[in-house]
Write a protein that holds these residues in place. Sequence first.
Motif, mmCIF file in Angstrom:
data_model
loop_
_atom_site.group_PDB
_atom_site.id
_atom_site.type_symbol
_atom_site.label_atom_id
_atom_site.label_comp_id
_atom_site.label_asym_id
_atom_site.label_seq_id
_atom_site.Cartn_x
_atom_site.Cartn_y
_atom_site.Cartn_z
ATOM 1 N N THR A 194 16.992 10.061 -2.313
ATOM 2 C CA THR A 194 18.418 9.810 -2.099
ATOM 3 C C THR A 194 19.181 10.943 -2.780
ATOM 4 N N ASP A 195 20.491 10.896 -2.692
ATOM 5 C CA ASP A 195 21.316 11.891 -3.385
ATOM 6 C C ASP A 195 21.232 11.743 -4.899
ATOM 7 N N GLU A 196 20.779 10.587 -5.380
ATOM 8 C CA GLU A 196 20.706 10.318 -6.827
ATOM 9 C C GLU A 196 19.336 10.625 -7.434
ATOM 10 N N THR A 197 18.357 10.950 -6.616
ATOM 11 C CA THR A 197 17.013 11.215 -7.135
ATOM 12 C C THR A 197 17.023 12.412 -8.074
ATOM 13 N N ILE A 198 16.366 12.248 -9.194
ATOM 14 C CA ILE A 198 16.199 13.362 -10.132
ATOM 15 C C ILE A 198 15.214 14.348 -9.510
ATOM 16 N N THR A 199 15.635 15.597 -9.372
ATOM 17 C CA THR A 199 14.774 16.612 -8.772
ATOM 18 C C THR A 199 14.542 17.803 -9.695
ATOM 19 N N GLU A 200 15.112 17.768 -10.895
ATOM 20 C CA GLU A 200 14.934 18.848 -11.870
ATOM 21 C C GLU A 200 14.007 18.372 -12.987
ATOM 22 N N PRO A 201 12.920 19.101 -13.248
ATOM 23 C CA PRO A 201 11.995 18.685 -14.307
ATOM 24 C C PRO A 201 12.663 18.460 -15.668
ATOM 25 N N SER A 202 13.619 19.287 -16.050
ATOM 26 C CA SER A 202 14.261 19.117 -17.362
ATOM 27 C C SER A 202 15.047 17.805 -17.429
ATOM 28 N N VAL A 203 15.670 17.419 -16.320
ATOM 29 C CA VAL A 203 16.417 16.161 -16.272
ATOM 30 C C VAL A 203 15.444 14.976 -16.340
ATOM 31 N N LEU A 204 14.318 15.091 -15.646
ATOM 32 C CA LEU A 204 13.305 14.033 -15.710
ATOM 33 C C LEU A 204 12.744 13.910 -17.122
ATOM 34 N N ARG A 205 12.476 15.027 -17.767
ATOM 35 C CA ARG A 205 11.949 14.966 -19.144
ATOM 36 C C ARG A 205 12.928 14.239 -20.068
ATOM 37 N N ALA A 206 14.222 14.510 -19.925
ATOM 38 C CA ALA A 206 15.238 13.817 -20.737
ATOM 39 C C ALA A 206 15.241 12.319 -20.416
ATOM 40 N N GLY A 253 0.784 -1.228 0.000
ATOM 41 C CA GLY A 253 0.000 0.000 0.000
ATOM 42 C C GLY A 253 0.815 1.276 0.000
ATOM 43 N N ALA A 254 2.138 1.161 -0.037
ATOM 44 C CA ALA A 254 2.993 2.358 -0.035
ATOM 45 C C ALA A 254 2.863 3.094 -1.365
ATOM 46 N N TYR A 255 2.947 4.403 -1.295
ATOM 47 C CA TYR A 255 2.921 5.231 -2.487
ATOM 48 C C TYR A 255 4.342 5.599 -2.879
ATOM 49 N N PHE A 256 4.567 5.716 -4.172
ATOM 50 C CA PHE A 256 5.857 6.113 -4.699
ATOM 51 C C PHE A 256 5.669 7.338 -5.576
ATOM 52 N N HIS A 257 6.595 8.260 -5.494
ATOM 53 C CA HIS A 257 6.584 9.361 -6.459
ATOM 54 C C HIS A 257 7.047 8.800 -7.795
ATOM 55 N N MET A 258 6.351 9.166 -8.854
ATOM 56 C CA MET A 258 6.620 8.596 -10.168
ATOM 57 C C MET A 258 8.030 8.907 -10.665
ATOM 58 N N HIS A 259 8.562 10.048 -10.318
ATOM 59 C CA HIS A 259 9.877 10.441 -10.826
ATOM 60 C C HIS A 259 11.018 9.611 -10.241
ATOM 61 N N ALA A 260 10.754 8.904 -9.155
ATOM 62 C CA ALA A 260 11.804 8.153 -8.464
ATOM 63 C C ALA A 260 11.564 6.651 -8.497
ATOM 64 N N SER A 261 10.672 6.180 -9.363
ATOM 65 C CA SER A 261 10.429 4.745 -9.467
ATOM 66 C C SER A 261 10.465 4.324 -10.937
ATOM 67 N N ALA A 262 10.923 3.106 -11.171
ATOM 68 C CA ALA A 262 11.022 2.596 -12.540
ATOM 69 C C ALA A 262 9.644 2.464 -13.181
ATOM 70 N N THR A 263 8.661 1.992 -12.417
ATOM 71 C CA THR A 263 7.312 1.871 -12.970
ATOM 72 C C THR A 263 6.715 3.251 -13.220
ATOM 73 N N LEU A 272 16.355 4.259 -3.423
ATOM 74 C CA LEU A 272 17.014 3.614 -2.299
ATOM 75 C C LEU A 272 18.483 3.426 -2.635
ATOM 76 N N ASP A 273 19.359 3.812 -1.754
ATOM 77 C CA ASP A 273 20.802 3.646 -1.979
ATOM 78 C C ASP A 273 21.130 2.180 -2.237
ATOM 79 N N GLY A 274 21.959 1.925 -3.261
ATOM 80 C CA GLY A 274 22.392 0.571 -3.584
ATOM 81 C C GLY A 274 21.398 -0.256 -4.373
ATOM 82 N N HIS A 275 20.258 0.325 -4.744
ATOM 83 C CA HIS A 275 19.163 -0.399 -5.405
ATOM 84 C C HIS A 275 18.940 0.134 -6.817
ATOM 85 N N ARG A 276 18.752 -0.772 -7.755
ATOM 86 C CA ARG A 276 18.354 -0.422 -9.119
ATOM 87 C C ARG A 276 17.057 -1.157 -9.425
ATOM 88 N N ALA A 277 16.268 -0.597 -10.327
ATOM 89 C CA ALA A 277 15.036 -1.269 -10.738
ATOM 90 C C ALA A 277 14.728 -0.920 -12.183
#
Length: 134
Positions: free
Chosen positions: A45-57, A9-19, A75-80
């Motif tokens: 995390t420190d790797e999260t995309i936080t700029e709209p232009s970077v997310l669009r790319a 039931g957890a929610y994820f922000h779309m910009h930070a999840s593969a799905t 999540l640090d150390g995790h890829r999906a």
Amino acid sequence: STEIGFEPGAYFHMHASATGKATLALLPDERVDAIIEQWDMPAKTDETITEPSVLRADIRRTRDRGYGLVDEEWLDGHRAVGVAVRLPDGRPFGALSAGGPKYRLTDETIRSEVAPALQDAAGALEEAIDETYR
């Protein structure tokens, strides 16, 4: 496990999840912009995309390759890897993902094994959905 942030039931922000990225890639740019405006792009995390232009790319790359990818953005150390499942009219129905430790999900493993398996599964689901809607 609630320790790492994956719980029923957890929610994820779309910009930070593969799905999320795979789903955003199905949407018109205007809708993506509206989602970003409504929900913002907080850093997980420190790797999260936080700029709209970077997310669009990143969404353009997702469209081109056919799957979304997060690399320590949730999540640090995790890829999906995430692949969208579409309704017959092309709208998003849902998405499938597979994730794991970064050392196991190499670019080659993703390209040659994980993404194709998810794409095959999504295709089978889309066929089943299409038959249901006929």
